[in-house]
Design an enzyme around this catalytic site. Structure first.
Site, mmCIF file in Angstrom:
data_model
loop_
_atom_site.group_PDB
_atom_site.id
_atom_site.type_symbol
_atom_site.label_atom_id
_atom_site.label_comp_id
_atom_site.label_asym_id
_atom_site.label_seq_id
_atom_site.Cartn_x
_atom_site.Cartn_y
_atom_site.Cartn_z
ATOM 1 N N PHE A 172 0.871 -1.178 0.000
ATOM 2 C CA PHE A 172 0.000 0.000 0.000
ATOM 3 C C PHE A 172 0.908 1.229 0.000
ATOM 4 O O PHE A 172 1.782 1.352 0.855
ATOM 5 C CB PHE A 172 -0.898 -0.016 1.239
ATOM 6 C CG PHE A 172 -1.949 1.043 1.229
ATOM 7 C CD1 PHE A 172 -3.111 0.870 0.504
ATOM 8 C CD2 PHE A 172 -1.770 2.225 1.928
ATOM 9 C CE1 PHE A 172 -4.088 1.860 0.481
ATOM 10 C CE2 PHE A 172 -2.744 3.218 1.908
ATOM 11 C CZ PHE A 172 -3.900 3.030 1.185
ATOM 12 N N ASP A 181 3.199 -3.639 9.536
ATOM 13 C CA ASP A 181 1.952 -2.908 9.330
ATOM 14 C C ASP A 181 0.812 -3.929 9.391
ATOM 15 O O ASP A 181 0.785 -4.874 8.594
ATOM 16 C CB ASP A 181 1.993 -2.206 7.966
ATOM 17 C CG ASP A 181 0.737 -1.392 7.692
ATOM 18 O OD1 ASP A 181 -0.340 -1.800 8.153
ATOM 19 O OD2 ASP A 181 0.842 -0.364 7.000
ATOM 20 N N TYR A 235 -10.064 1.423 11.339
ATOM 21 C CA TYR A 235 -11.319 1.590 10.595
ATOM 22 C C TYR A 235 -11.599 0.442 9.634
ATOM 23 O O TYR A 235 -12.629 0.425 8.985
ATOM 24 C CB TYR A 235 -11.354 2.932 9.851
ATOM 25 C CG TYR A 235 -10.170 3.231 8.965
ATOM 26 C CD1 TYR A 235 -10.039 2.642 7.719
ATOM 27 C CD2 TYR A 235 -9.182 4.119 9.395
ATOM 28 C CE1 TYR A 235 -8.945 2.915 6.919
ATOM 29 C CE2 TYR A 235 -8.083 4.403 8.604
ATOM 30 C CZ TYR A 235 -7.968 3.800 7.372
ATOM 31 O OH TYR A 235 -6.881 4.078 6.576
ATOM 32 N N LYS A 236 -10.679 -0.517 9.532
ATOM 33 C CA LYS A 236 -10.930 -1.671 8.662
ATOM 34 C C LYS A 236 -11.581 -2.778 9.498
ATOM 35 O O LYS A 236 -12.723 -2.654 9.896
ATOM 36 C CB LYS A 236 -9.629 -2.096 7.983
ATOM 37 C CG LYS A 236 -9.160 -1.035 6.972
ATOM 38 C CD LYS A 236 -7.779 -1.290 6.402
ATOM 39 C CE LYS A 236 -7.384 -0.143 5.459
ATOM 40 N NZ LYS A 236 -5.951 -0.105 5.186
ATOM 41 N N ARG A 259 -11.801 -6.884 -5.463
ATOM 42 C CA ARG A 259 -11.402 -7.320 -4.125
ATOM 43 C C ARG A 259 -12.649 -7.496 -3.252
ATOM 44 O O ARG A 259 -13.527 -6.635 -3.228
ATOM 45 C CB ARG A 259 -10.495 -6.229 -3.544
ATOM 46 C CG ARG A 259 -9.704 -6.610 -2.349
ATOM 47 C CD ARG A 259 -8.738 -5.495 -1.988
ATOM 48 N NE ARG A 259 -9.430 -4.319 -1.459
ATOM 49 C CZ ARG A 259 -8.906 -3.487 -0.564
ATOM 50 N NH1 ARG A 259 -7.687 -3.675 -0.098
ATOM 51 N NH2 ARG A 259 -9.580 -2.447 -0.140
HETATM 52 C C1 LIG Z 1 -5.304 1.207 4.938
HETATM 53 C C2 LIG Z 1 -3.811 1.206 4.969
HETATM 54 C C3 LIG Z 1 -3.092 2.352 5.407
HETATM 55 C C4 LIG Z 1 -3.833 3.604 5.798
HETATM 56 O O1 LIG Z 1 -2.977 4.635 6.180
HETATM 57 P P1 LIG Z 1 -3.569 5.989 6.770
HETATM 58 O O2 LIG Z 1 -2.414 6.839 7.050
HETATM 59 O O3 LIG Z 1 -4.325 5.621 8.029
HETATM 60 O O4 LIG Z 1 -4.483 6.572 5.742
HETATM 61 C C5 LIG Z 1 -1.721 2.258 5.477
HETATM 62 N N1 LIG Z 1 -1.071 1.139 5.135
HETATM 63 C C6 LIG Z 1 -1.718 0.028 4.700
HETATM 64 C C7 LIG Z 1 -0.945 -1.212 4.343
HETATM 65 C C8 LIG Z 1 -3.110 0.046 4.594
HETATM 66 O O5 LIG Z 1 -3.750 -1.038 4.148
#
Ligand SMILES: *Cc1c(COP(=O)(O)O)cnc(C)c1O
Length: 421
Positions: A137, A206, A231-232, A380
């Site tokens: 991500f 992460d 939030y997930k 997905r």
């Molecule tokens: C959803 C997600 C994020 C979100 O980062 P924010 O700074 O909270 O917007 C970061 N890394 C990964 C791998 C994610 O899936």
């Protein structure tokens, strides 16, 4: 019979009746009533934004009307506002294999990762490389690039099979996402952390797609730092603050760079100079969004009430069922499984590659089946065991088969891209 006794042992041709039977014997079935799932919606996007707990609106109203409206500034003490980052961190800790005092809920994943990468660089002076997955991500990689630019370091991007071999004596840290956001592939936390440690490097993980989705054992794997979002799979609400983990052994030595007053040893002494708090509060920075933060507790309480081994067993059974049904009913329509077929390597989502994936997902959403699309060609589907039923899996594939068999996805309006996919 329970799912954990027969995960993966689906009959050759799955029927809707079989799915309904699974729901009737599902030990997690009652959790669905704790969430609002709108009529006519099959929600397969809890890996992007978790569903709303039914207790959330009442909780938010109480925070706004009573704690803010009536009690005003007294709520910083009386309603526990000031301690929310640490009290929520303590609630979250067991879900990720951490101890109380090792987790805070605060800021965003991106900001927390900046703090921890910076701290990691200080702990490994002279080493230059931060290793991440290139297809990760992007925000994690962008933040690493920012830290590297500020500190004269080097970001090394490799793909999953090359991570272990890329770790060398110049590596200060690996920064790896536990479950890949696009494919759902699980990276081996224990093995990669051990490999990093053997080379004298730190291991940062992460947990965005694993916290609340599968068992995580940060201390069991000897992880150095971790971040993740609420939030997930933790159902904290849109944009709810993220979390960060620092194990007890690093708290006295790790120093984060955004030295705001909430990380100070005595914030209300209003000293001229910065003295870091001696505990996990050092990783805080400034005033938190209390309304949003307090809602994280609602999602965490539900998650804590669920047995994580059962969550994982149902997650596996749901994804196995979905893959089998798509392959049973949509064969010949051009879908290629982009997630691992081996359940031990797969998180709580299933992705398929399809050249027309964007239009297909738009057509599904139009029919109440909500998943998402990740460029360039991934459709997905997230399976959150607390509120997705086996019958939902059947019905979702039924809609997908109809959209493919009829060619309904070819409608011109499904080709236009929206801002958030
Ligand atoms: C959803 C997600 C994020 C979100 O980062 P924010 O700074 O909270 O917007 C970061 N890394 C990964 C791998 C994610 O899936």
């Amino acid at each position: 019979m329970r799912h954990d006794e027969k995960a993966g042992a689906n009959p050759a041709a799955i029927t809707r009746d079989w799915c309904v039977e699974q729901d009737q014997t599902d030990p997690l079935a009652d959790f669905r009533d704790a969430f609002l799932i709108p009529d006519g919606v099959i929600y397969l996007d809890g890996n992007s934004l978790g569903a709303m707990a039914n207790a959330a609106p009442g909780h938010a109203a109480r925070v706004v009307e009573r704690e803010w409206g009536a009690d005003l500034i007294r709520s910083w003490n009386n309603a526990g506002w000031f301690d929310l980052p640490t009290s929520l961190g303590d609630t979250l800790a067991p879900l990720i294999g951490a101890d109380a005092g090792e987790v805070v809920v605060t800021d965003s994943v991106s900001v927390n990762l900046f703090k921890l990468l910076w701290a990691a660089a200080d702990m490994r002076p002279g080493r230059r490389k931060i290793i991440l997955e290139g297809s990760n991500f992007p925000t994690d990689n962008y933040v690493a690039q920012g830290v590297a630019a500020a500190r004269g370091l080097e970001v090394v991007l490799v793909e999953r099979d090359a991570i272990a071999d890329a770790i060398d004596a110049d590596t200060l840290a690996i920064c790896i996402t536990h479950v890949h956001y696009k494919t759902g592939h699980i990276n081996d936390m224990a093995a990669l952390t051990a490999r990093a440690h053997a080379a004298g490097a730190l291991a940062i993980w992460d947990l965005c797609h694993s916290a609340g989705a599968l068992p995580v054992d940060l201390n069991g794997c000897d992880v150095d730092f971790a971040v993740g979002c609420t939030y997930k799979y933790l159902n904290g609400g849109p944009g709810s603050p993220a979390f960060l983990f620092v194990p007890r052994r690093h708290i006295a030595t790790a120093r984060q760079p955004i030295t705001g007053w909430w990380g100070h040893n005595a914030p209300f002494a209003f000293d001229k100079g910065y003295t870091p708090a001696p505990d996990i509060r050092q990783f805080l920075t400034g005033t938190q969004p209390i309304v949003s933060l307090s809602l994280v507790g609602v999602g965490l309480d539900l998650m804590r009430a669920a047995d994580m081994a059962r969550v994982r067993a149902k997650s596996i059974a749901l994804t196995e069922t979905f893959i089998a049904l798509v392959e049973q009913r949509c064969a010949g329509h051009g879908f290629t499984l982009a997630s691992p077929r081996n359940v031990d390597e797969r998180g709580s989502q299933v992705s398929f590659a399809h050249a027309d994936g964007y239009a297909i997902m738009r057509a599904l959403i139009d029919r109440g089946v909500i998943g998402d699309f990740r460029a360039p060609d991934i459709v997905r589907f997230g399976f959150t065991p607390l509120y997705v039923r086996f019958a939902d899996v059947w019905d979702a594939v039924d809609v997908l088969a109809e959209v493919m068999d009829s060619g309904a996805w070819r409608d011109a309006r499904y080709a236009e891209r929206e801002a958030v996919t």
